[in-house]
Scaffold this active site. Structure first.
Site, short mmCIF file in Angstrom:
data_model
loop_
_atom_site.label_atom_id
_atom_site.label_comp_id
_atom_site.label_asym_id
_atom_site.label_seq_id
_atom_site.Cartn_x
_atom_site.Cartn_y
_atom_site.Cartn_z
N CYS A 186 -6.09 1.83 5.96
CA CYS A 186 -6.63 0.65 6.50
C CYS A 186 -5.81 0.14 7.87
O CYS A 186 -5.12 0.81 8.08
CB CYS A 186 -6.43 -0.58 5.49
SG CYS A 186 -4.63 -1.10 5.28
N HIS A 203 0.96 -1.23 0.02
CA HIS A 203 -0.01 -0.08 -0.05
C HIS A 203 0.91 1.22 -0.10
O HIS A 203 1.98 1.16 0.57
CB HIS A 203 -0.92 0.07 1.25
CG HIS A 203 -1.83 -1.04 1.21
ND1 HIS A 203 -3.04 -1.09 2.12
CD2 HIS A 203 -2.01 -2.26 0.64
CE1 HIS A 203 -3.69 -2.10 1.93
NE2 HIS A 203 -3.16 -2.88 0.87
N GLU A 262 0.87 3.67 2.02
CA GLU A 262 1.71 4.08 3.27
C GLU A 262 2.81 3.33 3.73
O GLU A 262 3.65 3.71 4.03
CB GLU A 262 0.56 3.96 4.08
CG GLU A 262 -0.81 4.77 4.00
CD GLU A 262 -1.87 4.10 3.24
OE1 GLU A 262 -1.48 3.56 1.98
OE2 GLU A 262 -3.19 4.12 3.49
N CYS A 314 -2.09 -0.38 7.65
CA CYS A 314 -1.35 0.87 7.48
C CYS A 314 -1.27 1.85 8.65
O CYS A 314 -0.28 2.09 9.23
CB CYS A 314 -1.72 1.53 6.13
SG CYS A 314 -1.48 0.75 4.64
#
Length: 143
Positions: A76, A46, A48, A79
């Site tokens: 999420c 992701h 992040e 993260c």
């Protein structure tokens, strides 16, 4: 946030979900990234996660004290936990994610009593543009 939104556009052009992230300390950009799950075949890539790894390498330490993470979508649970573990001082995100978010939506990770570090959180910065990027990306895939 403008740079993160630009990175999200780049992610969409590469076939990735359009999420971009930037880590700053003061006015200095430490690291930047976009979603890279498909390109790297890594489910944890992701934006992040990628930017936290890059920022830690750039600073030569695992803790991002005094840093701000700018991201185009509410993080999420994975993260959000990583942001806390990295001791990010401030999290700024654009669009809320009612289905997958874990900061102001869903489990609200930083409100849990077991959370050891709670960054300052500011949401809604660039929300309209980030939400439009996501809607456009998924609409194109449904056609």
């Amino acid at each position: 946030m403008r740079r993160a939104l630009g990175l999200a556009d780049e992610a969409a052009a590469a076939g990735e979900v359009p999420v971009g992230a930037v880590v700053t300390r003061g006015e200095t950009i430490i690291a930047e990234a976009s979603n890279a799950m498909r390109g790297s075949l890594d489910p944890t890539a992701h934006a992040e996660m990628v930017v936290l790894r890059a920022a830690a390498l750039a600073l030569g330490q695992p803790r991002l004290d005094g840093c701000t993470l700018w991201v185009t979508l509410e993080p999420c649970a994975m993260c959000a936990a990583a942001i806390g573990l990295a001791r990010v001082e401030r999290l700024v995100f654009a669009a809320e994610d009612p289905k997958g978010g874990a900061v102001v939506s869903g489990p609200r990770l930083y409100a849990q009593p077991t959370c050891h570090h709670r960054p300052e959180v500011l949401g809604g910065i660039g929300e309209e543009q980030a939400a439009a990027q996501l809607r456009r990306f998924f609409a194109e895939r449904r056609d």
